[in-house]
Design a protein around this motif. Structure first.
Motif, PDB file in Angstrom:
ATOM      1  N   ILE A  62       0.867  -1.178   0.000  1.00 54.99           N
ATOM      2  CA  ILE A  62       0.000   0.000   0.000  1.00 54.99           C
ATOM      3  C   ILE A  62       0.904   1.227   0.000  1.00 54.99           C
ATOM      4  CG2 ILE A  62      -1.786   1.247   1.253  1.00 54.99           C
ATOM      5  CD1 ILE A  62      -2.529  -1.405   2.594  1.00 54.99           C
ATOM      6  N   PRO A  63       0.799   2.078  -1.004  1.00 56.66           N
ATOM      7  CA  PRO A  63       1.703   3.241  -1.058  1.00 56.66           C
ATOM      8  C   PRO A  63       1.482   4.181   0.121  1.00 56.66           C
ATOM      9  CG  PRO A  63      -0.052   3.449  -2.695  1.00 56.66           C
ATOM     10  CD  PRO A  63      -0.163   2.070  -2.127  1.00 56.66           C
ATOM     11  N   SER A  64       2.555   4.630   0.712  1.00 63.21           N
ATOM     12  CA  SER A  64       2.441   5.527   1.870  1.00 63.21           C
ATOM     13  C   SER A  64       1.793   6.849   1.481  1.00 63.21           C
ATOM     14  CB  SER A  64       3.824   5.779   2.464  1.00 63.21           C
ATOM     15  OG  SER A  64       4.696   6.359   1.498  1.00 63.21           O
ATOM     16  N   GLU A  65       1.887   7.197   0.195  1.00 59.31           N
ATOM     17  CA  GLU A  65       1.316   8.458  -0.280  1.00 59.31           C
ATOM     18  C   GLU A  65      -0.207   8.497  -0.147  1.00 59.31           C
ATOM     19  OE1 GLU A  65       5.303   8.011  -1.936  1.00 59.31           O
ATOM     20  OE2 GLU A  65       3.557   6.702  -1.801  1.00 59.31           O
ATOM     21  N   ILE A  66      -0.812   7.335   0.096  1.00 60.93           N
ATOM     22  CA  ILE A  66      -2.270   7.299   0.203  1.00 60.93           C
ATOM     23  C   ILE A  66      -2.759   8.124   1.393  1.00 60.93           C
ATOM     24  CG2 ILE A  66      -2.636   5.298   1.741  1.00 60.93           C
ATOM     25  CD1 ILE A  66      -4.625   4.269  -0.403  1.00 60.93           C
ATOM     26  N   LEU A  87       0.824   0.131   6.973  1.00 60.51           N
ATOM     27  CA  LEU A  87       1.641   1.256   7.413  1.00 60.51           C
ATOM     28  C   LEU A  87       0.868   2.195   8.333  1.00 60.51           C
ATOM     29  CD1 LEU A  87       3.318   2.103   3.988  1.00 60.51           C
ATOM     30  CD2 LEU A  87       4.282   0.756   5.859  1.00 60.51           C
ATOM     31  N   ASN A  88       1.604   2.814   9.229  1.00 60.01           N
ATOM     32  CA  ASN A  88       0.986   3.808  10.101  1.00 60.01           C
ATOM     33  C   ASN A  88       0.414   4.975   9.310  1.00 60.01           C
ATOM     34  OD1 ASN A  88       1.424   2.538  12.570  1.00 60.01           O
ATOM     35  ND2 ASN A  88       3.487   3.369  12.760  1.00 60.01           N
ATOM     36  N   ASN A  89       0.928   5.158   8.088  1.00 62.37           N
ATOM     37  CA  ASN A  89       0.453   6.277   7.270  1.00 62.37           C
ATOM     38  C   ASN A  89      -1.051   6.212   7.027  1.00 62.37           C
ATOM     39  OD1 ASN A  89       3.297   5.482   6.634  1.00 62.37           O
ATOM     40  ND2 ASN A  89       3.263   7.434   5.537  1.00 62.37           N
ATOM     41  N   ILE A  90      -1.565   4.980   6.966  1.00 61.73           N
ATOM     42  CA  ILE A  90      -2.988   4.825   6.676  1.00 61.73           C
ATOM     43  C   ILE A  90      -3.848   5.369   7.813  1.00 61.73           C
ATOM     44  CG2 ILE A  90      -3.535   2.564   7.700  1.00 61.73           C
ATOM     45  CD1 ILE A  90      -4.785   1.802   5.037  1.00 61.73           C
ATOM     46  N   LEU A  91      -3.237   5.546   8.966  1.00 67.05           N
ATOM     47  CA  LEU A  91      -3.968   6.039  10.124  1.00 67.05           C
ATOM     48  C   LEU A  91      -4.105   7.557  10.126  1.00 67.05           C
ATOM     49  CD1 LEU A  91      -2.401   3.777  12.888  1.00 67.05           C
ATOM     50  CD2 LEU A  91      -4.371   3.318  11.430  1.00 67.05           C
ATOM     51  N   TYR A  92      -3.559   8.195   9.111  1.00 67.99           N
ATOM     52  CA  TYR A  92      -3.625   9.660   9.031  1.00 67.99           C
ATOM     53  C   TYR A  92      -4.552  10.120   7.916  1.00 67.99           C
ATOM     54  CZ  TYR A  92       0.208   9.604  12.325  1.00 67.99           C
ATOM     55  OH  TYR A  92       0.981   9.386  13.445  1.00 67.99           O
ATOM     56  N   LEU A  93      -5.467   9.225   7.514  1.00 66.47           N
ATOM     57  CA  LEU A  93      -6.495   9.620   6.555  1.00 66.47           C
ATOM     58  C   LEU A  93      -7.474  10.530   7.291  1.00 66.47           C
ATOM     59  CD1 LEU A  93      -7.008   6.124   4.888  1.00 66.47           C
ATOM     60  CD2 LEU A  93      -5.980   8.143   3.814  1.00 66.47           C
ATOM     61  N   LYS A  94      -7.357  11.808   7.044  1.00 68.83           N
ATOM     62  CA  LYS A  94      -8.015  12.813   7.870  1.00 68.83           C
ATOM     63  C   LYS A  94      -9.519  12.619   7.985  1.00 68.83           C
ATOM     64  CE  LYS A  94      -8.354  17.805   8.572  1.00 68.83           C
ATOM     65  NZ  LYS A  94      -7.948  19.149   8.087  1.00 68.83           N
ATOM     66  N   ALA A  95     -10.183  12.292   6.863  1.00 71.01           N
ATOM     67  CA  ALA A  95     -11.644  12.164   6.895  1.00 71.01           C
ATOM     68  C   ALA A  95     -12.082  11.021   7.797  1.00 71.01           C
ATOM     69  CB  ALA A  95     -12.180  11.940   5.484  1.00 71.01           C
ATOM     70  N   MET A  96     -11.213  10.009   7.970  1.00 71.38           N
ATOM     71  CA  MET A  96     -11.569   8.866   8.809  1.00 71.38           C
ATOM     72  C   MET A  96     -11.249   9.104  10.281  1.00 71.38           C
ATOM     73  SD  MET A  96     -10.607   5.548   6.530  1.00 71.38           S
ATOM     74  CE  MET A  96     -11.064   5.412   4.796  1.00 71.38           C
ATOM     75  N   THR A  97     -10.575  10.190  10.562  1.00 70.84           N
ATOM     76  CA  THR A  97     -10.286  10.515  11.963  1.00 70.84           C
ATOM     77  C   THR A  97     -11.382  11.376  12.584  1.00 70.84           C
ATOM     78  OG1 THR A  97      -9.033  12.513  11.394  1.00 70.84           O
ATOM     79  CG2 THR A  97      -7.811  10.437  11.484  1.00 70.84           C
ATOM     80  N   LEU A  98     -12.309  11.837  11.741  1.00 72.98           N
ATOM     81  CA  LEU A  98     -13.385  12.702  12.225  1.00 72.98           C
ATOM     82  C   LEU A  98     -14.618  11.877  12.523  1.00 72.98           C
ATOM     83  CD1 LEU A  98     -13.000  15.587   9.606  1.00 72.98           C
ATOM     84  CD2 LEU A  98     -12.003  15.468  11.902  1.00 72.98           C
ATOM     85  N   THR A  99     -15.189  12.058  13.707  1.00 70.25           N
ATOM     86  CA  THR A  99     -16.394  11.317  14.071  1.00 70.25           C
ATOM     87  C   THR A  99     -17.649  11.918  13.453  1.00 70.25           C
ATOM     88  OG1 THR A  99     -16.597  12.642  16.093  1.00 70.25           O
ATOM     89  CG2 THR A  99     -15.407  10.541  16.251  1.00 70.25           C
ATOM     90  N   TYR A 100     -17.561  13.167  13.039  1.00 70.52           N
ATOM     91  CA  TYR A 100     -18.725  13.817  12.439  1.00 70.52           C
ATOM     92  C   TYR A 100     -18.256  14.816  11.401  1.00 70.52           C
ATOM     93  CZ  TYR A 100     -22.837  16.765  11.840  1.00 70.52           C
ATOM     94  OH  TYR A 100     -23.877  17.480  11.299  1.00 70.52           O
TER      95      TYR A 100
END
Length: 299
Positions: A62-66, A87-100
């Motif tokens: 999975i490319p880290s650039e994702i 990769l830990n990079n996938i945990l910084y997908l901003k839209a998925m860090t927002l609960t609302y």
């Protein structure tokens, strides 16, 4: 162009070059015959919200650039030949860090199932607080279940089955009040299943295939009657048969309710003289009416 949907065809080749499509929001290449890696240039699709490429032959990691896709809410790379670590990079997908998100109410999920991913799950998976479903089944993932999953408060589906995950089931999972589907089967989990209210809503199939796991809803070391195996009664145990019979709760409830009604009626008759007089007058009238009927029937 905002949507590029070409799923369920027989298309092949590499991932198409879409670097100029900066307005594209949805990509669905599902169930084709594309191969090769997912290009690093995927990060140029800055408006992308949905990326579905399941059921192809994509390889590589999975490319880290994702992680630069700040609006990505749905990532489905399932049923491919993708390998490497999550990769830990996938945990910084901003839209998925927002609960609302007041501007968008799409379902947020990650499906990386049926690939060749390995390594341990990132310990800080809880960063994806807005995630609603997570499917990492049928990979080669090892390590333990991160206790930080409890921070994903709206998680409704969690599937970690058919991997090499070991250790205990974190007690913190009991905090996932929205969790409606759980599958931890066919791993190397051990210890006792948390005996909270949430875990009791899932059946044996959610935990089966873990030889060192015990407790309800599994039969092994389960003290809950509804999950315990049937007890065989021999001739030598006749004295204790009654103790093993199932308690007739329905009959008890019925008898209790009828008793309450009768007791209430009796109390009213004792306390209220006028009610008592009307009651016995009604009884007398009923008897006077029925007696001739039964007398004639007997004749």
């Amino acid at each position: 162009m905002e949507s590029f949907i070409i799923k369920n065809n027989k298309l092949s080749g590499l991932f198409p070059s879409l670097t100029d499509c900066t307005s594209i929001k949805i990509i669905d290449f599902g169930h084709n015959s594309f191969k090769g890696p997912i290009p690093k240039t995927i990060e140029n699709l800055s408006a992308l919200q949905v990326l579905v490429v399941k059921g192809n032959y994509f390889r590589g990691s999975i490319p880290s650039e994702i992680s630069n896709l700040k609006h990505l809410q749905m990532l489905d790379l399932s049923s491919n030949q993708i390998s490497g670590f999550i990769l830990n990079n996938i945990l910084y997908l901003k839209a998925m860090t927002l609960t609302y998100d007041k501007f968008n109410m799409n379902v947020k999920g990650i499906d990386l199932s049926k690939n060749h991913l390995n390594g341990e799950l990132p310990s800080n998976f809880g960063k994806l607080k807005g995630l609603q479903f997570l499917n990492l089944s049928n990979n080669n993932i090892n390590g333990t279940i991160p206790s930080t999953l409890w921070e994903i408060s709206k998680l409704a589906v969690l599937d970690l089955s058919s991997n090499g995950i070991s250790g205990n089931i974190p007690l913190e999972l009991e905090s996932l009040c929205y969790l409606g589907s759980l599958n931890l089967s066919n791993n190397h989990l051990s210890g006792s299943i948390p005996q909270g209210v949430l875990m009791m809503t899932f059946g044996q199939s959610s935990h089966s295939g873990n030889p060192n796991l015990w407790g309800c809803p599994l039969v092994k070391n389960c003290s809950w009657p509804q999950f315990a195996p049937p007890v065989s009664i021999t001739d030598d145990e006749d004295d204790s048969k009654e103790k093993r019979k199932k308690i007739p709760w329905y009959g008890i409830r019925q008898g209790f309710s009828h008793g309450v009604v009768f007791a209430g009626l009796l109390l009213l008759l004792v306390v209220r003289k006028s009610w008592r007089q009307k009651f016995f007058k009604g009884v007398d009238m009923t008897v006077n009416f029925l007696c001739p009927f039964f007398y004639n029937r007997r004749l």
